[in-house]
Every structure is written in structure tokens, then in C-alpha cells.
Design a protein around this motif. Structure first.
Motif, mmCIF file in Angstrom:
data_model
loop_
_atom_site.group_PDB
_atom_site.id
_atom_site.type_symbol
_atom_site.label_atom_id
_atom_site.label_comp_id
_atom_site.label_asym_id
_atom_site.label_seq_id
_atom_site.Cartn_x
_atom_site.Cartn_y
_atom_site.Cartn_z
ATOM 1 N N PRO A 188 25.997 31.550 35.629
ATOM 2 C CA PRO A 188 26.632 32.792 35.167
ATOM 3 C C PRO A 188 25.722 34.009 35.248
ATOM 4 N N VAL A 189 24.417 33.793 35.202
ATOM 5 C CA VAL A 189 23.514 34.942 35.160
ATOM 6 C C VAL A 189 23.258 35.510 36.543
ATOM 7 N N THR A 190 22.960 34.637 37.513
ATOM 8 C CA THR A 190 22.471 35.155 38.786
ATOM 9 C C THR A 190 23.548 35.266 39.849
ATOM 10 N N SER A 191 24.747 34.738 39.580
ATOM 11 C CA SER A 191 25.805 34.964 40.549
ATOM 12 C C SER A 191 26.380 36.358 40.310
ATOM 13 N N ALA A 192 27.298 36.776 41.178
ATOM 14 C CA ALA A 192 27.870 38.110 41.044
ATOM 15 C C ALA A 192 28.622 38.224 39.711
ATOM 16 N N ALA A 193 28.761 39.448 39.201
ATOM 17 C CA ALA A 193 29.307 39.633 37.862
ATOM 18 C C ALA A 193 30.729 40.181 37.855
ATOM 19 N N THR A 195 34.754 40.070 39.454
ATOM 20 C CA THR A 195 35.610 39.001 39.983
ATOM 21 C C THR A 195 35.694 38.995 41.511
ATOM 22 N N PRO A 196 35.988 40.119 42.173
ATOM 23 C CA PRO A 196 36.070 40.037 43.640
ATOM 24 C C PRO A 196 34.739 39.632 44.258
ATOM 25 N N ALA A 197 33.647 40.185 43.697
ATOM 26 C CA ALA A 197 32.332 39.857 44.249
ATOM 27 C C ALA A 197 32.023 38.379 44.057
ATOM 28 N N ARG A 198 32.558 37.777 42.990
ATOM 29 C CA ARG A 198 32.303 36.356 42.768
ATOM 30 C C ARG A 198 32.957 35.510 43.855
ATOM 31 N N TRP A 199 34.181 35.863 44.213
ATOM 32 C CA TRP A 199 34.854 35.109 45.282
ATOM 33 C C TRP A 199 34.072 35.237 46.579
ATOM 34 N N VAL A 200 33.625 36.461 46.884
ATOM 35 C CA VAL A 200 32.869 36.658 48.119
ATOM 36 C C VAL A 200 31.554 35.893 48.039
ATOM 37 N N ASN A 201 30.926 35.925 46.863
ATOM 38 C CA ASN A 201 29.651 35.238 46.665
ATOM 39 C C ASN A 201 29.799 33.741 46.953
ATOM 40 N N GLY A 202 30.807 33.126 46.384
ATOM 41 C CA GLY A 202 31.028 31.696 46.629
ATOM 42 C C GLY A 202 31.353 31.434 48.079
ATOM 43 N N ALA A 232 22.610 33.515 49.098
ATOM 44 C CA ALA A 232 23.832 33.975 48.422
ATOM 45 C C ALA A 232 23.483 34.684 47.121
ATOM 46 N N SER A 233 22.504 34.179 46.377
ATOM 47 C CA SER A 233 22.203 34.842 45.098
ATOM 48 C C SER A 233 21.452 36.146 45.341
ATOM 49 N N LEU A 234 20.711 36.246 46.450
ATOM 50 C CA LEU A 234 20.067 37.536 46.747
ATOM 51 C C LEU A 234 21.102 38.580 47.137
ATOM 52 N N ALA A 235 22.224 38.111 47.706
ATOM 53 C CA ALA A 235 23.258 39.059 48.124
ATOM 54 C C ALA A 235 24.142 39.487 46.964
ATOM 55 N N ALA A 236 24.059 38.778 45.823
ATOM 56 C CA ALA A 236 24.995 39.035 44.729
ATOM 57 C C ALA A 236 24.983 40.490 44.221
ATOM 58 N N PRO A 237 23.796 41.110 43.995
ATOM 59 C CA PRO A 237 23.830 42.504 43.503
ATOM 60 C C PRO A 237 24.530 43.448 44.467
ATOM 61 N N LEU A 238 24.319 43.212 45.780
ATOM 62 C CA LEU A 238 24.977 44.059 46.781
ATOM 63 C C LEU A 238 26.492 43.897 46.697
ATOM 64 N N LEU A 239 26.945 42.644 46.571
ATOM 65 C CA LEU A 239 28.387 42.386 46.480
ATOM 66 C C LEU A 239 28.952 43.055 45.227
ATOM 67 N N ASP A 240 28.189 42.970 44.115
ATOM 68 C CA ASP A 240 28.644 43.598 42.879
ATOM 69 C C ASP A 240 28.787 45.103 43.051
ATOM 70 N N GLU A 241 27.800 45.682 43.698
ATOM 71 C CA GLU A 241 27.812 47.133 43.886
ATOM 72 C C GLU A 241 29.042 47.533 44.701
ATOM 73 N N ALA A 242 29.320 46.761 45.750
ATOM 74 C CA ALA A 242 30.482 47.058 46.583
ATOM 75 C C ALA A 242 31.770 46.902 45.780
ATOM 76 N N ALA A 243 31.855 45.826 44.995
ATOM 77 C CA ALA A 243 33.072 45.597 44.206
ATOM 78 C C ALA A 243 33.268 46.712 43.184
#
Lengths: 258, 403
Positions: A188-193, A195-202, A232-243
Motif C-alpha cells: 500500500p505504501v510504495t504502489s501508486a496512490a 485508483t487509475p494509476a494503480r491499475w496502470v501500475n499493476g 514498476a514501483s519507481l514508475a508509481a510517482p509518475l503514474l500518480d502525477e499523471a492521474a
């Protein structure tokens, strides 16, 4: 005022409970308990140091980290190398950021990446089918109690399941991928925060796994999965920012302002 | 349902505003129900009115002539009438309507966002949200409070519509369409809200329907107060009756009654509390405050058993608990639901914790007040600081906007 119970330690305990089936199966099928003990001792020692030096409360999430390291680290490393890897991962991956909840990357991911790059001669572990399938109840418990992000697991299932159906992911990779998904990616901590970014992250994790399987000759399934988890976890902040940017833009279009 | 007038009642400043006032009564003066007992120092047109007929007992002010409380003793020989206002002018003219609302004591029932508190005298809102739903645990059912008063509510909503150029949003629970006024009101926007908290929290509704901004303030008002405004316009007298639910674990039995704002909580709960120590809150168990009087906008009284003092923790655990940076918030499904999935909860709570004003503003900070994030505080248990962090960051934004 009355108070609820979703403190940091409750989440850590529930995560631990979710990993219960996986841990039991792993122990049952000959998991090396000595490595688990070593990981616990080393992580506990560093938690103590940071508690005394910087007043950082220790967390039960250390047990989850220890389990992940014991299950996924390369075999026959010896005490010294393994301790070195755990020290690097736990201190640089978690404790210097302020402890569990403030880290950017899962400490076990950092440990495993360090060990994999530092000592490439050692063999990665494989999993018996029952251990791999135990990832399913683990993910279920995590999703039902809400401590694992549903989107990450859903995204990985969609992409990974699709790849498995078309034959792009054979069973050993699928099993290793499932175990790593539950242990490292669906954190829960290091994956995207969002919802859309979480799907992309997975989905990204599963896609990287497929890519590594098709293009990385000579890599073990767990090695590929750990590398995919790290990226994937390094990309999570970027995905969050986009979401977030998308969310704000949609809101601005609807309301004319933010 | 019985109407209870307590032996003592207090006039207080609305929550979230410390108001410098000019007292208009002295101890010993006789006051009528609805009579102005104080006016704002910087906006003399806005009055605070007495909820009961009786004798002023004392006027307590904080430093800076800010109102603490004005206590009124009830008159024993029955209810000797109330102050009557002339409402003829207010029927046509928006400015006169504003004057009437400010003079008659309706104004403090309004609350503005961003930043909370009572709106300024001449402020024009971008929208007005009228809450006919309340999902806080143990809240009284607004449908019951409004039964038989649909006409007053319709008149009140029409009057509110004359104060704004934007929409008047009426938030209703499911199955409450009978509350909708029948007359043609072009700018009335009925919205059906869910039954789970915080879907009926005013801040979450405002966040989703018409976000507030410094240049576009949004007001909110309880539907029962809007109906009181409608009745005021018809009869000239402001009703002080509101449906209040008394609940909580410290009671032998809960009860609903009608009483007035500023009612004495001890008297209302005297015969129904369970033996032993207890805590009286004005408001819900989530966001209630430990006070002696029913708050100007509150419709709930919560009685909780007193938590016995814990033996002191070990010095090390205690020191870790007081570390300058507390334990961080872990994003879970519980946290997302605590915001009704209306915004990216994890990112928002992290921004609040880090004092990151810019992100919090992008995510809709200005539509929210403490009571809207009270559920998040509850869910996070001992580590929950969301309400305090929200207030801190709101105060900072307010200072910067004013500068």
C-alpha cells in the motif's frame, strides 16, 4: 471522541495476516527458516538503531519485509552477503526516509535488486506450485481487508492473465510473478496512490514481466519478477502525477475552476 | 413531539468564528425570544438573538471583546411572546431580505466556505447548498424534522435563491422527493445523496457539486433552518425549534426532542445518562465538541462514557509517541472511503501532513472544513491528525489570501 483502528500498525498486522497463507505454504514446502530468522535479526537491529538515534518508532511491517526477503533472495549467499544486502535495502530503502509509510521503494525490493546485481553468480529460488497458488488467498485477504490496493492486483491480473492465455507467460514465470506481486508490488505504501494509476501500475508490472520473459535470456523467473517490481514501483510517482493531472483537468472542465 | 425549553440557554458565536461583538443587553435585562442580545462590532447590522424569553444572567467576553457566551435564565411564567419583524419589504427586495436575515438571527445559521464561519454582511455566494440530509452517525432524520413544513422550506429556498446568482442546491436523501417544493424555481438543483457517511457531509457535497474558492464562496445551511427562514418570511417570527437527537454509549436510552439552539446540555440529558462519569458533546461522536450548550448549528448531542485515565505508558513508548513526526498514514481502502471516494484520499492526506498547500488546493481543500474530514480522523485512530492539519493549512491559505 471515539477512535477507529486503522493505525499504521493495524495495517501492518493485516498485511501480515494476508501473507499468512503464502508464508505457511512456503514453510511447509521446505522454506529456509534460518534465512527468515537472519532477516528478522538484521532488520530488527537496524530498527533499534534508528529508534534510539532518530526516535523513529519501529513497525511490524518489518516482518513482511523479512518474509519477502527470505522467500525471494538468491540461495546459498551466506550470512555475510545476505546481511549486507538486507542492511543496504532496509536502511537506504526505508529507514533513512523515516520508516515504513514514508519510503519510496519497498525495502525488500531494494535488498533483492542489490543482491541480484551484486552477486549474480548465485541461483534464484523457484517455487513449488502450491506456494505460487497461495498468492491467490493472500491477495484475496489483502483486497477484502482493503490493505492491498485492488487496482494494482486487478491491473496485473488483466495484463498477466491475458498474456498467460496467449501463452506469453509459462507457469514458472506466472507463479513467481504472482508471489512477487503479492509480496512486493501490491504494497500500500510504495504502489501508486490513485485508483487509475494503480491499475496502470499493476498492468505495467505484468507487461514488464512479459517483456523480460521474452527478451531477457538466462534470467530466472524470480529475477525477472523482482526487476519488474523495482521498475514498476519507481514508475508509481509518475503514474500518480499523471492521474492527478487528469483528475484536476476533468474537475476543472466540469466546474470551471479547481 | 415535545418541545423542551431549558432553564438556562446561551447565545454563542457560530463555530469557526471568534467574533468581536457589542453587547446590547446587561445582566438583569429582560429579553424576548428572538430579541437581539449582541451585534457584531464590525458589522452592526448582524445580530445574535436570544433563543428563549427570560432574563439576561451574564455576558462573558474573551479578550478583544470576542463573544464567549451570553447566558439567559428562562422566565417562569410561560412564554411571553417573541420579537416580530416586518417582512413586507423583504418579500420583494434582495437587500431588504439580507437586512432581515441579519437582524432576525438567521445569518449565523449560514456558513461559508472556504475557511468556515459566518458570511460577511455583503458577501454574494456563488452557490448555496441546503442540506436536507445528514449522514453523521446518530444524526436526526431531516425528513422527520421537515415533515409538514414543505411549504416553509419552499419559501425559504426561494428566498435563498434571491441572495445568489448561482444555483441553490438541495441535497436530499434517497426517497425524499416529497420534500421538493412544487413551485417553479429555475435555479433550484435537487441532488440525491447516498446514505453512507460522508456522502451527506456538506463539505463533500460542495466538493463534488460546486467547489468553493476565495472569489466564489459557497454557503451552506441546514434545510430545517431554511424552513425557519421561510416561516419567518410568512409570520415575521423566527422559530427557534429544531429536531435534536440525543445518542451515545453513555446513555440509558436515546431520545429525539425539539429544543432551541443554545440549550443546556446537562438539563437535556439529566434523566437519561447511565451512572458513572460521562462526556457531553455538542455534535456527532466524530466531530462533537465538549461544551455546555447546544451549538448554534448542531442538531445532535452525544453522551459518551468517560474514558478512564490510562496508566502512564513506558517512557520509551511515550517518547516515540511524541516524536516530532508522528507515524505516517498508510493508504488503505478505509481511508479512501472516509472521504467518500470523492478525492484521491491518500495524496490529499499526505499533502495535509506535509503542509503541501499547493497540492491540497488542487485537490479541493477550500471546499472542506474540519467536520468533513472528521471521519478520516476517526478511521486513522490514534495517529489521526487530519482535522488539525486541515485547519492549520486553511488558516495559512486564509492569511495569504488576505495579504
Amino acid at each position: 471522541m471515539t477512535k477507529g483502528l486503522w493505525t499504521r500498525e493495524t495495517v501492518a498486522l493485516l498485511l501480515l495476516a494476508a501473507h499468512g497463507p503464502l508464508a505457511l505454504m512456503w514453510v511447509w514446502y521446505g522454506g529456509a527458516l534460518s534465512r527468515l530468522v537472519l532477516a528478522l535479526v538484521v532488520i530488527g537491529g537496524w530498527q533499534l538503531v534508528f529508534m534510539l538515534a532518530r526516535a523513529q518508532a519501529p513497525s511490524l511491517a518489518a516482518l513482511v519485509t523479512a518474509l519477502a526477503i527470505a522467500m525471494l533472495a538468491p540461495q546459498d549467499l551466506g550470512v555475510l552477503r545476505l546481511s549486507l544486502g538486507i542492511t543496504f535495502g532496509v536502511v537506504m530503502g526505508e529507514l533513512v526516509f523515516g520508516g515504513w509509510g514514508r519510503n519510496v521503494v519497498h525495502p525488500a525490493t531494494v535488498t533483492l535488486a542489490f543482491l541480484g546485481f551484486g552477486f549474480p553468480a548465485f541461483a534464484w529460488p523457484g517455487f513449488d506450485a502450491p506456494v505460487g497458488w497461495a498468492a491467490i488467498p493472500a491477495a484475496l485477504i489483502g483486497c477484502v481487508t482493503g490493505v492491498m490496493p485492488v487496482g494494482v492486483i486487478g491491473g496485473a491480473l488483466v495484463v498477466g492473465g491475458g498474456a498467460a492465455l496467449t501463452g506469453a507467460l509459462p507457469e514458472p514465470v506466472l507463479l513467481a510473478g504472482g508471489v512477487v506481486l503479492v509480496l512486493l508490488v501490491a504494497d500500500p505504501v510504495t504502489s501508486a496512490a490513485t485508483t487509475p494509476a494503480r491499475w496502470v501500475n499493476g498492468g505495467l508490472y505484468a507487461a514488464l514481466l512479459v517483456l523480460f520473459h521474452s527478451g531477457w535470456d538466462g534470467a530466472a523467473p524470480v529475477q525477472m519478477a523482482v526487476a519488474a517490481a523495482l521498475l514498476a514501483s519507481l514508475a508509481a510517482p509518475l503514474l500518480d502525477e499523471a492521474a492527478l493531472a487528469l483528475w484536476v483537468a476533468r474537475r476543472r472542465r466540469r466546474h470551471g475552476q479547481s | 413531539m415535545e418541545f423542551v425549553t431549558t432553564e438556562e440557554a446561551a447565545v454563542q458565536a457560530p463555530e469557526g468564528s471568534a467574533l468581536p461583538i457589542t453587547p446590547l443587553v446587561a445582566p438583569g435585562d429582560r429579553v424576548l425570544r428572538g430579541q437581539a442580545v449582541a451585534s457584531l462590532r464590525h458589522a452592526p447590522g448582524i445580530s445574535l438573538v436570544s433563543p428563549i424569553t427570560g432574563t439576561a444572567a451574564h455576558v462573558r467576553l474573551h479578550p478583544g471583546r470576542k463573544l464567549s457566551e451570553i447566558v439567559i435564565y428562562r422566565e417562569q411564567d410561560g412564554d411571553a411572546g417573541a420579537v416580530r419583524h416586518d417582512t413586507a419589504a423583504a418579500a420583494d427586495d434582495a437587500t431588504d431580505l439580507r437586512r432581515l436575515m441579519q437582524a432576525s438571527g438567521v445569518w449565523p445559521l449560514l456558513r461559508r466556505r472556504p475557511f468556515g464561519g459566518m458570511p460577511a454582511a455583503e458577501e454574494v455566494p456563488a452557490a448555496i447548498v441546503v442540506m436536507a440530509t445528514d449522514t453523521r452517525p446518530g444524526a436526526p432524520d431531516p425528513r422527520r424534522a421537515l415533515a409538514g413544513r414543505e411549504e416553509d422550506l419552499g419559501r425559504g429556498l426561494a428566498a435563498l435563491g434571491r441572495l445568489t446568482d448561482g444555483p441553490v442546491v438541495l441535497c436530499l436523501p434517497e426517497g425524499a422527493e416529497e420534500l421538493l417544493p412544487t413551485g417553479v424555481m429555475p435555479r433550484l438543483r435537487p441532488v440525491i445523496r447516498g446514505a453512507l457517511h460522508p456522502q451527506g457531509a456538506s463539505g463533500i457535497c460542495i466538493h463534488q457539486l460546486c467547489p468553493a474558492a476565495p472569489e466564489a464562496p459557497v454557503w451552506d445551511m441546514h434545510a430545517e433552518d431554511a424552513a425557519a427562514l421561510g416561516a419567518l418570511l410568512k409570520k415575521g417570527v423566527l422559530e427557534m425549534s429544531r429536531l435534536v437527537r440525543i445518542g451515545g454509549a453513555g446513555l440509558r436510552e436515546g431520545r429525539s426532542l425539539r429544543t432551541h439552539p443554545g440549550a443546556d446540555l446537562r438539563q437535556l440529558t439529566r434523566r437519561i445518562v447511565a451512572p458513572g462519569g460521562h462526556v457531553l458533546l455538542s455534535g456527532s461522536p466524530l466531530d462533537g465538541r465538549r461544551v455546555s450548550w447546544l451549538g448554534p448549528r448542531d442538531r445532535q448531542i452525544t453522551v459518551l462514557p468517560e474514558v478512564p485515565r490510562r496508566p502512564p505508558a513506558h517512557w520509551l513508548a511515550d517518547a516515540l509517541g511524541h516524536a516530532p513526526r508522528g507515524t505516517p498514514v498508510i493508504p488503505t481502502a478505509a481511508l479512501t472511503q472516509a472521504f467518500g471516494a470523492a478525492l484521491p484520499a491518500a495524496v490529499f492526506v499526505r499533502a495535509l501532513g506535509a503542509g503541501d498547500e499547493e497540492t491540497a488546493l488542487r485537490l479541493g481543500l477550500l471546499s472542506l472544513l474540519e467536520e468533513d474530514v472528521a471521519l478520516a480522523d476517526y478511521v486513522l485512530g490514534e495517529g489521526g491528525q487530519v482535522m488539525a492539519q486541515l485547519r492549520r493549512i486553511l488558516d495559512r491559505v486564509q492569511r495569504e489570501t488576505a495579504a
